[in-house]
Each structure stands twice: as structure tokens, then as C-alpha cells.
Scaffold this motif. Structure first.
Motif, PDB file in Angstrom:
ATOM      1  N   ARG A  92     -21.520 -59.052 -57.416  1.00 45.15           N
ATOM      2  CA  ARG A  92     -21.930 -57.749 -56.885  1.00 45.15           C
ATOM      3  C   ARG A  92     -22.778 -56.987 -57.898  1.00 45.15           C
ATOM      4  O   ARG A  92     -23.863 -56.478 -57.572  1.00 45.15           O
ATOM      5  N   ASN A  93     -22.308 -56.916 -59.143  1.00 44.35           N
ATOM      6  CA  ASN A  93     -23.064 -56.202 -60.181  1.00 44.35           C
ATOM      7  C   ASN A  93     -24.424 -56.842 -60.429  1.00 44.35           C
ATOM      8  O   ASN A  93     -25.430 -56.148 -60.601  1.00 44.35           O
ATOM      9  N   THR A  94     -24.454 -58.176 -60.437  1.00 41.98           N
ATOM     10  CA  THR A  94     -25.715 -58.879 -60.670  1.00 41.98           C
ATOM     11  C   THR A  94     -26.721 -58.559 -59.577  1.00 41.98           C
ATOM     12  O   THR A  94     -27.893 -58.262 -59.856  1.00 41.98           O
ATOM     13  N   SER A  98     -29.961 -56.185 -60.201  1.00 39.98           N
ATOM     14  CA  SER A  98     -31.223 -56.915 -60.022  1.00 39.98           C
ATOM     15  C   SER A  98     -32.104 -56.249 -58.984  1.00 39.98           C
ATOM     16  O   SER A  98     -33.309 -56.091 -59.185  1.00 39.98           O
ATOM     17  N   PHE A  99     -31.507 -55.846 -57.859  1.00 35.56           N
ATOM     18  CA  PHE A  99     -32.292 -55.210 -56.812  1.00 35.56           C
ATOM     19  C   PHE A  99     -32.794 -53.838 -57.243  1.00 35.56           C
ATOM     20  O   PHE A  99     -33.916 -53.449 -56.896  1.00 35.56           O
ATOM     21  N   ARG A 267     -16.695 -52.156 -67.651  1.00 35.11           N
ATOM     22  CA  ARG A 267     -16.950 -53.551 -67.294  1.00 35.11           C
ATOM     23  C   ARG A 267     -16.982 -53.749 -65.775  1.00 35.11           C
ATOM     24  O   ARG A 267     -17.612 -54.677 -65.277  1.00 35.11           O
ATOM     25  N   GLU A 268     -16.349 -52.867 -65.043  1.00 35.13           N
ATOM     26  CA  GLU A 268     -16.323 -52.970 -63.589  1.00 35.13           C
ATOM     27  C   GLU A 268     -17.726 -52.882 -62.987  1.00 35.13           C
ATOM     28  O   GLU A 268     -17.997 -53.453 -61.932  1.00 35.13           O
ATOM     29  N   VAL A 269     -18.637 -52.179 -63.666  1.00 38.57           N
ATOM     30  CA  VAL A 269     -20.007 -52.034 -63.151  1.00 38.57           C
ATOM     31  C   VAL A 269     -21.051 -52.694 -64.046  1.00 38.57           C
ATOM     32  O   VAL A 269     -22.229 -52.732 -63.692  1.00 38.57           O
ATOM     33  N   SER A 270     -20.642 -53.215 -65.180  1.00 38.62           N
ATOM     34  CA  SER A 270     -21.611 -53.767 -66.127  1.00 38.62           C
ATOM     35  C   SER A 270     -21.579 -55.287 -66.239  1.00 38.62           C
ATOM     36  O   SER A 270     -22.529 -55.887 -66.758  1.00 38.62           O
ATOM     37  N   ASP A 271     -20.514 -55.910 -65.775  1.00 37.81           N
ATOM     38  CA  ASP A 271     -20.414 -57.369 -65.881  1.00 37.81           C
ATOM     39  C   ASP A 271     -21.394 -58.045 -64.919  1.00 37.81           C
ATOM     40  O   ASP A 271     -21.255 -57.925 -63.707  1.00 37.81           O
TER      41      ASP A 271
END
Length: 320
Positions: A92-94, A98-99, A267-271
Motif C-alpha cells: 500500500r505504501n509503495t 509511487s503514484f 513505519r506504518e506509512v513509510s515502509d
């Protein structure tokens, strides 16, 4: 007296085409071909030879046993990644980061190039270009340090400005709050890359036939109309090519910037995939697991690149 001119079928090719084999023509250009050799060696050594390492993703690799003696485990590590509790969060984060970088960061250099193209004062234009190019040559360590200092709760310039404007009462720890991280990351990435990324588009704009602008001016077209009716369509092939490459790199949400700007608390939003591979695979010495994740990302990236290229082919501009 009439001249005897050979018919087209009897004329010799200007370049010697059919008379020379491919290898003879290659030998005739040895000095030019020699210039390509360093680039080929660079690609072979750093791109193709390391591909042997993807075998780790199908082994329980051990540094002491090596490639040949490490046991083969098939798709074990791929299944472990898909079943990992962190899988949904990482993907999800990726995708989100990315978008965000694609939809904001990709058009930014194009817009800057179009704006710089309209600047008539050469000295001012050069100053703007120099200032916008400079961040590209700064390492992410320096940029992350600057951002951390500006957003610091201890005399950080952003917090001081917001307090002076009476927008906040107490300093905000921006880098420690998940809701601000994506915005900070995207803005920082755009600021660092926008100037250097505009170089290609400025070069493409410079190649547009100036007579088209003169004809449009005679017809009474405004600068804005010239931009979207002449400039943008003229550089569209370049835009499409770079868009294809950007789509192929969609899963590359970032590594250095996230690693330096994020902390364990967000880390919940940065991983993302790259950071996750480094943290779980490299730091914990799970080399096979890290390789499997990297191979998964590479396969998806190739698929995205192929789809984007196929879609762009309909416009007449594609990589292959």
C-alpha cells in the motif's frame, strides 16, 4: 551527345550496402564502435553478471555453503512474503507514494521547462536554471539534514514562521506524525529533481521550429495558446518516452529519501518495498528473502513497462 546513365538497379549503393557484409561494415567503423565498448562492459559487469544472484531467491542461501551447496527451496520465500503480516502495508505504501511522486513529480519538470521557455530575460533565466539544478547535485544526506532542520521543533524555520503567522500555538513535530510524512516526502523529492529533470524538456523545446510560433503570432494566438497548441504537441514524443520509463519504475517509491527522513514511529506509512528489503533482508541477513522480494518487484516493473509501451505504441511513440 546523350550521356549514358546507369538505371537505378545498376547503380552502386551510396553506402556500399549489399556489397559489404555486416561485419565488414562494422570493421570499417572500428573507431566509432570502440567508443561503445566501455558502455557495453559497464552494462555487462554491473547489470547482467549480477543477474546470477536471483538464484538466491530460490535457495536458503548460506554464506558458508555458497551458491552451489545452499539448498533449493523453490517458492518458499515468495510465499513467506505474500503471507507476511506487513505485506499489505508495504505494498500500500509503495503504491501510494509511487503514484503521488508520479502524478506530482512527473509533470513538474515539464511545467518548469514550459515556464522557463517563456522567460525573455536571459540573465534571469540562467539564474533560475542554476538555482533549480543545484538540489540535484546534493546528496540525500544533505537534503534530509536540511529538511529535518527546517521542520525541527527546536527553532525550525517552518515552525517559527507558522507561529509568527499565528497559525499554530506550539511547534509541530512534522517528521514524527504519519499524516504529514507523504506530503513532506513528495515535496522534497520534487524540489530535488524538478530542475535537472527539466533539462531534457528544454532541449526538446529548443528543437521546435520557430516559424510555427511566428505563424501563430500572425494569426493572433496568445502565448498560452502557443504553448498547448505548438510546444506541448511538439515535445509530446519525449514526454511519452519518459512517461513509459516512469511507469516502469512505479514500484521504486524511494529508498534513500525514505530511509533518511522516516523513523520507526511512522513505519506504518513509510515502509516501502526497497526499505523493507533493506531492513528485513539485509540488516537481518535474510539474503534469500530479500532477493525474492526484489525479484518480485522486478517482474512487476517489467510487466508495467511492457503494458505502458504497448499502450504508447498506439500514439506512434514507444521504446520498442
Amino acid at each position: 551527345m546523350a550521356r549514358n546513365t546507369p538505371i537505378a538497379s545498376e547503380r552502386k549503393p551510396a553506402y556500399g550496402g549489399a556489397e559489404k557484409s555486416y561485419f565488414k561494415r562494422l570493421a570499417g567503423q572500428w573507431d566509432i564502435q570502440l567508443m561503445v565498448v566501455p558502455a557495453l562492459l559497464l552494462i555487462i559487469v554491473f547489470q547482467y553478471i549480477p543477474m546470477y544472484g536471483v538464484l538466491l531467491g530460490f535457495q536458503d542461501y548460506s554464506l558458508f555453503k555458497g551458491f552451489l551447496d545452499s539448498p533449493w527451496v523453490g517458492l518458499k520465500h515468495f510465499e513467506a512474503f505474500f503471507n507476511d503480516p506487513d505485506f499489505n502495508r508495504v505494498i500500500r505504501n509503495t503504491i501510494v507514494i509511487s503514484f503521488l511522486k508520479f502524478f506530482i513529480g512527473f509533470p513538474a519538470p515539464i511545467i518548469l521547462a514550459l515556464m522557463l521557455n517563456e522567460v525573455s530575460k536571459l540573465a534571469f533565466k540562467r539564474v533560475i536554471q542554476t538555482v533549480s539544478y543545484l538540489p540535484h547535485f546534493m546528496s540525500w544526506v544533505i537534503v534530509a539534514g536540511m529538511v529535518s532542520s527546517m521542520l525541527s521543533t527546536d527553532n525550525g524555520s517552518i515552525n517559527m514562521l507558522l507561529q509568527q503567522l499565528n497559525l499554530i500555538d506550539e511547534p509541530i513535530s512534522f517528521l514524527s506524525l504519519p499524516e504529514y510524512f507523504w506530503s513532506i516526502l513528495v515535496v522534497t523529492d520534487v524540489w530535488k529533481s524538478i530542475g535537472f529533470g527539466s533539462i531534457i524538456y528544454l532541449a526538446a523545446i529548443a528543437g521546435v521550429n520557430p516559424q510555427m510560433y511566428e505563424a501563430a503570432a500572425i494569426d493572433g494566438a496568445s502565448k498560452f495558446k502557443m504553448t498547448y497548441l505548438i510546444t506541448i504537441p511538439s515535445i509530446m514524443p519525449v514526454i511519452i518516452i519518459f512517461m513509459i520509463l516512469a511507469i516502469g519504475n512505479l514500484l521504486s517509491a524511494g529508498f534513500e529519501d525514505i530511509l533518511l527522513l522516516a523513523n520507526a514511529g511512522i513505519r506504518e506509512v513509510s515502509d516501502v518495498i526497497d526499505v523493507y528489503v533493506y531492513r528485513i533482508g539485509i540488516e537481518n541477513q535474510r539474503f534469500s528473502y530479500a532477493t525474492a522480494i526484489g525479484l518480485f518487484k522486478a517482474i512487476i516493473s517489467v510487466a508495467l513497462l511492457t503494458i505502458a509501451n504497448f499502450a504508447a505504441r498506439k500514439s506512434g511513440n514507444s521504446l520498442w
